[in-house]
Design a protein around this motif. Structure first.
Motif, PDB file in Angstrom:
ATOM      1  N   CYS A   6      -2.746   4.767  -2.004  1.00 15.84           N
ATOM      2  CA  CYS A   6      -3.666   4.614  -0.885  1.00 15.84           C
ATOM      3  C   CYS A   6      -5.053   5.021  -1.381  1.00 15.84           C
ATOM      4  O   CYS A   6      -5.206   6.087  -1.978  1.00 15.84           O
ATOM      5  CB  CYS A   6      -3.230   5.500   0.279  1.00 15.84           C
ATOM      6  SG  CYS A   6      -4.330   5.430   1.699  1.00 15.84           S
ATOM      7  N   VAL A  64       5.908   3.449   5.649  1.00 18.57           N
ATOM      8  CA  VAL A  64       4.488   3.190   5.853  1.00 18.57           C
ATOM      9  C   VAL A  64       4.343   2.266   7.051  1.00 18.57           C
ATOM     10  O   VAL A  64       5.022   1.243   7.139  1.00 18.57           O
ATOM     11  CB  VAL A  64       3.864   2.523   4.601  1.00 18.57           C
ATOM     12  CG1 VAL A  64       2.401   2.188   4.847  1.00 18.57           C
ATOM     13  CG2 VAL A  64       4.016   3.426   3.391  1.00 18.57           C
ATOM     14  N   GLU A  65       3.468   2.650   7.987  1.00 20.14           N
ATOM     15  CA  GLU A  65       3.209   1.808   9.144  1.00 20.14           C
ATOM     16  C   GLU A  65       1.786   2.018   9.620  1.00 20.14           C
ATOM     17  O   GLU A  65       1.177   3.048   9.357  1.00 20.14           O
ATOM     18  CB  GLU A  65       4.190   2.114  10.284  1.00 20.14           C
ATOM     19  CG  GLU A  65       3.948   3.442  10.968  1.00 20.14           C
ATOM     20  CD  GLU A  65       4.815   3.657  12.195  1.00 20.14           C
ATOM     21  OE1 GLU A  65       5.376   2.697  12.728  1.00 20.14           O
ATOM     22  OE2 GLU A  65       4.921   4.802  12.622  1.00 20.14           O
ATOM     23  N   SER A  66       1.271   1.051  10.312  1.00 18.50           N
ATOM     24  CA  SER A  66      -0.031   1.152  10.939  1.00 18.50           C
ATOM     25  C   SER A  66       0.182   1.616  12.376  1.00 18.50           C
ATOM     26  O   SER A  66       1.036   1.075  13.082  1.00 18.50           O
ATOM     27  CB  SER A  66      -0.715  -0.217  10.924  1.00 18.50           C
ATOM     28  OG  SER A  66      -1.952  -0.144  11.577  1.00 18.50           O
ATOM     29  N   ILE A  67      -0.569   2.634  12.795  1.00 25.10           N
ATOM     30  CA  ILE A  67      -0.434   3.116  14.167  1.00 25.10           C
ATOM     31  C   ILE A  67      -1.797   3.076  14.856  1.00 25.10           C
ATOM     32  O   ILE A  67      -2.831   3.170  14.210  1.00 25.10           O
ATOM     33  CB  ILE A  67       0.158   4.545  14.244  1.00 25.10           C
ATOM     34  CG1 ILE A  67      -0.745   5.564  13.537  1.00 25.10           C
ATOM     35  CG2 ILE A  67       1.559   4.585  13.673  1.00 25.10           C
ATOM     36  CD1 ILE A  67      -0.326   7.002  13.749  1.00 25.10           C
ATOM     37  N   SER A  68      -1.769   2.941  16.159  1.00 26.01           N
ATOM     38  CA  SER A  68      -2.986   2.930  16.953  1.00 26.01           C
ATOM     39  C   SER A  68      -3.190   4.312  17.568  1.00 26.01           C
ATOM     40  O   SER A  68      -2.269   4.861  18.179  1.00 26.01           O
ATOM     41  CB  SER A  68      -2.867   1.868  18.049  1.00 26.01           C
ATOM     42  OG  SER A  68      -4.026   1.889  18.854  1.00 26.01           O
TER      43      SER A  68
END
Length: 80
Positions: A6, A64-68
């Motif tokens: 990252c 791994v994830e995208s979060i709001s």
């Protein structure tokens, strides 16, 4: 062995970290330089782990994830 890198752009360099091996953090003037520094750091730490009989983290330990994250009501410096 493959790991997930990252990169964060800072004012004058890139900071890089391996997500599966969180104590591996480096920086470089470019992403390419930062990547090379991450590889070098990981190899050095792996040698140290081998000497100490410690287990190297495996990529399967990380999700791994995208979060709001709602920040609408928070005053953030440099927000545009």
């Amino acid at each position: 062995m493959n790991f997930t890198a990252c990169y964060t752009k800072l004012d004058d360099c890139y900071m890089g970290q391996l997500l599966e091996w969180t104590n591996i953090i480096t920086d470089g003037k470019t992403i390419d330089e930062c990547r090379e520094m991450l590889i070098d750091a990981a190899r050095e730490v792996a040698l140290s782990y081998a000497d100490e009989g410690k287990k190297i983290p495996t990529p399967s330990n990380v999700v791994v994830e995208s979060i709001s994250i709602p920040l609408e009501n928070i005053a953030i410096a440099n927000a545009s």
